[in-house]
Design an enzyme around this catalytic site. Structure first.
Site: not given
Ligand code: NAD
Length: 493
Positions: A177, A286, A153-154, A385, A230-231, A252-253
């Protein structure tokens, strides 16, 4: 439906659709529903991937020259720059990220599309000096196929640009997505993709929940490449899904990035760098510099300055251009931060400032800029984190101690070093286990420079030339130039 709500549509195969299922998006500043979003179903995902697969091989896209693809990306960049104020308004409304940041960032997002537009016709194979007579051998770089791009979301416009830009430059097609939290700016981006004139199916934009929409997308047999931000927990599910089709995957986590400050620095200047790293975007970044490691000679002066500066940060309504820090994107996020801060204080950390929701903002998910002095690295806030405005601080005496603390993390996304000693800077650069090292600066990015982490922070790089090559696959061509008959078929040559 509340008549004051804004409504958004998904974009599949060049068509805008209201969707058959919906959810309400909440404003982080008030906690109230403000918009109705389509929640893509498994059937919607299947249609989007099939559209992308058809578009991949259709003359309208495959028949374009690389230069023509680049021009489409440039057109999209121009439209993003034109509509930056509206895109910024939507991102601020839906995620709570302050308008001064969204406006600046979206202006720069256009530059990412320009960079990849420029690279489209620089992706090339090679002619190879093969060790066989009468053979011409060369490689072609072809698009890898349908790309599933998933973002959190960010900074969704930014995080999707680093996927869409190189993917389309390479000639792939994409199903993007958006996160179920704050998807408005990406659904609005679909209107610009349409206006730019991309052929139907080349870029499809959906939003929906991870368990159905995300899972269906990453498990789809026609997806050949997954680009995920994402995470780490979600990343594990995605790698599992990708394994079904052996789809190439970049991840990219998160991070728990260390910032090292050595004696002798200019305290006021370094303070600004640290504040940018942890309180910019309310710490929801992140690359947030969330672990501050300070050498003992500068510790007292820096901490006094930092605490005073954190207390001056203007918290406010995110659409107000004067606001420096807005709310967190979700209530769940604030609750997580509250729990870890409490547990850290119980484990011996000293709260120097913050540690609560500001009294002036009873609505919304606000949290004060928070600084915790930690006795050692076992305190929970040092390794968890938090994705929020919480800075954990540790004191060190020697360079060796600083490095040991810095590298004591399962993550390895970014790091910062503030020093006046050039040789020391180089020693740190060599030994820090992180994908990014910022020296005497922090949180600077560019489309030209690769971005990504070590360890639990991910796999692969976004940004730069290597990112576009990751959306290609190599075809090796052997061409016999001899008119002589083919010799003995039972001897390999
Ligand atoms: P998240 O992992 O919960 O969700 C990210 C995305 O994945 C969302 O669109 C979500 O709907 C989707 N998703 C969730 N479960 C899934 C599944 N089983 N299969 C496929 N897609 C699925 O992350 P969040 O809480 O939205 O975001 C925060 C995380 O993102 C933090 O850990 C942060 O550090 C990381 N982040 C990393 C970077 C980077 O570039 N390294 C940048 C921004 C955020």
């Amino acid at each position: 439906m509340n008549p004051t709500h804004e409504t958004f549509q998904q974009y599949i195969d060049g068509q805008f659709e209201p969707g058959s299922q919906h959810f309400e998006s909440l404003s982080p500043a008030t906690g109230e529903a403000w918009a109705r979003m389509p929640a893509a179903t498994e059937a919607d995902v299947d249609r989007a991937v099939r559209a992308a697969h058809r578009a991949l091989h259709a003359p309208a896209w495959q028949g374009l020259t690389a230069t023509q693809r680049g021009k489409l990306l440039h057109r999209l960049a121009d439209l993003i720059a034109r509509d930056a104020p509206e895109l910024a308004r939507l991102e601020t409304q839906d995620t709570g990220k302050v308008i001064r940041e969204t406006l600046a960032q979206i202006g720069y997002v256009a530059e990412y599309y320009r960079y990849y537009g420029g690279l489209a016709d620089k992706v090339q194979g090679a002619h190879l000096p093969v060790d066989k007579p009468d053979i011409e051998a060369y490689t072609r770089r072809e698009p890898i196929g349908v790309v599933a791009a998933i973002v959190p979301w960010n900074s969704q416009l930014f995080l999707s640009a680093v996927k869409i830009g190189p993917a389309l430059a390479a000639g792939c097609t994409v199903v993007l997505k958006a996160s179920e939290e704050g998807p408005a700016p990406l659904l609005a981006l679909a209107r610009l993709v349409h206006e730019a004139g991309f052929p139907p199916g080349v870029l499809n934009i959906l939003t929906g929940f991870g368990q159905d929409c995300g899972k269906a997308l990453t498990s789809h047999p026609l997806v050949q490449r997954i680009a995920f931000t994402g995470g780490p927990e979600t990343a594990r599910h995605i790698v599992h899904n990708a394994a079904q089709n052996l789809a190439a995957t970049s991840l990219e986590l998160g991070g728990k990035s260390p910032v090292l400050v050595f004696n002798g620095v200019d305290v006021d200047s370094v303070c600004n760098g640290i504040v940018a790293g942890i309180f910019g975007a309310s710490g929801q970044s992140c690359v947030a510099g969330s672990r501050l490691l300070v050498q003992s000679g500068v510790y007292d002066a820096l901490m006094a300055r930092l605490v005073a500066r954190a207390r001056q940060i203007r918290i406010g309504e995110p659409h107000d251009p004067a606001t420096e820090m807005g709310p967190l994107a979700t209530l769940k996020q604030r609750q997580h931060i509250e729990q870890v801060v409490q547990a850290s204080i119980e484990a011996g950390a000293t709260l120097l400032t913050g540690g609560q929701a500001p009294a002036d903002f009873p609505l919304g998910h606000y949290y004060e800029p928070t600084i915790l002095a930690c006795p050692d690295a076992r305190v929970p806030c040092v390794h968890t984190e938090l994705f929020g405005p919480v800075l954990s601080v540790l004191k060190f005496d020697t360079e060796e101690e600083a490095l040991a603390l810095a590298n004591d993390s399962a993550y390895g996304l970014a790091s910062g070093v503030f020093t006046r000693d050039l040789a020391q800077a180089h020693r740190m650069i060599r030994q820090l286990r992180a994908g990014i090292v910022w020296v005497n600066t922090y949180r600077v990015v560019s489309p030209i420079v690769p971005f990504g982490g070590f360890g639990l922070s991910g796999l692969g790089r976004e940004g730069g030339l290597e990112a576009v090559l990751d959306y290609t696959r190599t075809k090796s061509v052997w061409l016999n130039t001899s008119d002589a008959p083919i010799p003995d078929p039972f001897v390999m040559r």
